[in-house]
Design an enzyme around this catalytic site. Structure first.
Site, PDB file in Angstrom:
ATOM      1  CB  SER A 129      -0.952  -0.005   1.197  1.00 19.12           C
ATOM      2  OG  SER A 129      -0.234  -0.082   2.414  1.00 19.12           O
TER       3      SER A 129
ATOM      4  CB  CYS B  78      -4.431  -7.489   0.402  1.00 19.90           C
ATOM      5  SG  CYS B  78      -3.216  -7.864   1.677  1.00 19.90           S
TER       6      CYS B  78
ATOM      7  NE  ARG C 279       1.065  -0.659   5.631  1.00 14.11           N
ATOM      8  CZ  ARG C 279       2.383  -0.437   5.776  1.00 14.11           C
ATOM      9  NH1 ARG C 279       2.836   0.407   6.678  1.00 14.11           N
ATOM     10  NH2 ARG C 279       3.232  -1.086   5.026  1.00 14.11           N
TER      11      ARG C 279
ATOM     12  CB  ILE D 121      -0.174 -12.378   1.164  1.00  7.67           C
ATOM     13  CG1 ILE D 121      -0.657 -13.675   0.498  1.00  7.67           C
ATOM     14  CG2 ILE D 121       1.331 -12.190   0.957  1.00  7.67           C
ATOM     15  CD1 ILE D 121      -0.662 -13.650  -1.018  1.00  7.67           C
ATOM     16  NE  ARG D 122       4.585  -8.796   3.259  1.00  6.61           N
ATOM     17  CZ  ARG D 122       4.761  -9.604   2.206  1.00  6.61           C
ATOM     18  NH1 ARG D 122       4.973 -10.909   2.377  1.00  6.61           N
ATOM     19  NH2 ARG D 122       4.741  -9.118   0.997  1.00  6.61           N
TER      20      ARG D 122
ATOM     21  CG  HIS E 136      -4.379 -11.694  -1.920  1.00  6.72           C
ATOM     22  ND1 HIS E 136      -3.927 -10.693  -2.745  1.00  6.72           N
ATOM     23  CD2 HIS E 136      -3.809 -11.475  -0.713  1.00  6.72           C
ATOM     24  CE1 HIS E 136      -3.111  -9.902  -2.076  1.00  6.72           C
ATOM     25  NE2 HIS E 136      -3.015 -10.358  -0.835  1.00  6.72           N
TER      26      HIS E 136
ATOM     27  CD  GLU F  53      -6.002 -11.339  -5.754  1.00  4.66           C
ATOM     28  OE1 GLU F  53      -7.074 -11.363  -5.120  1.00  4.66           O
ATOM     29  OE2 GLU F  53      -4.949 -10.892  -5.263  1.00  4.66           O
TER      30      GLU F  53
END
Ligand code: GLN
Length: 202
Positions: free
Chosen positions: A53, A83, A112, A140-141, A181, A183
């Site tokens: 980000s 995310c 975050r 993922i994080r 995610h 996708e």
């Protein structure tokens, strides 16, 4: 007017752009990788992908996209953030980098890298509002939603572990965001839901 095949942009300055373009096509949208202000003006809706980000924010400002994006979001353009994209759509961020800015629109506070080091990336089946079958969620994080305003609908939470009950998917009007995610899993339901939201308003 309803558009059967809306033009959905994917913000393409950093992150997993290609994966989103593929899933959007699979659920019947036309797609456009968005890098320039004129492209922002053309799309019916926008996906902001996962990535980093702070980098996306910097590039959005460097390419003079922040103003046009904020304007279209404020005018009601549907958007889906995954995310890092969720962070970009949030009105407030905790643990933000110094000088980090968001586009805003969603009345949420996100944290975050919320899941911490030991489980900073993991997968879990989660229940998603209104769906009979669970959804495989890949984190993922990832951020989580620390606080959600009254007009925000909570769509999914983490179950079990230290993060039990943390909010990981939300909707507010024409804005949708997930910490995870979809996708990358082959399950197209979140994108299908988003494109249906776009059809309702375009
Ligand atoms: N931790 C990243 C951030 O702060 C998000 C990671 C992701 O998008 N997979 O932007």
């Amino acid at each position: 007017m309803s558009t059967a095949s809306p033009l959905v942009g994917v913000l393409a300055v950093q992150g997993d752009v290609r994966e989103h373009l593929g899933v959007l096509k699979a659920v019947g949208a036309r797609t456009l990788a968005v890098r320039r202000p004129e492209e922002i003006a053309r799309v019916d809706a926008l996906v902001i992908p996962g990535g980093e980000s702070t980098t996306i924010d910097k590039l959005v400002r460097a390419f003079e996209l922040q103003g046009p994006l904020r304007e279209r979001l404020a005018a009601g353009m549907p958007a889906y953030g995954s995310c890092a994209g969720m962070i970009l759509l949030a009105d407030r961020v905790t643990d933000a980098a110094r000088d980090q800015q968001t586009l805003g629109g969603l009345d949420i506070t996100v944290r975050r890298n919320a899941f911490g080091r030991q489980i900073d990336s993991f997968e879990q089946d989660i229940w998603y509002a209104g769906w009979p079958e669970p959804l495989r969620a890949v984190f993922i994080r990832a951020p989580w939603v620390e606080e959600a305003g009254e007009s925000v609908e909570v769509l999914a939470r983490v179950s079990g572990g230290r993060a039990e009950g943390r909010i990981v998917a939300v909707r507010q009007g024409s804005l949708l965001a997930t910490s995870f995610h979809p996708e990358v899993t082959g399950d197209v339901r979140v994108h299908a839901q988003f494109v249906e939201m776009v059809r309702m308003v375009s």
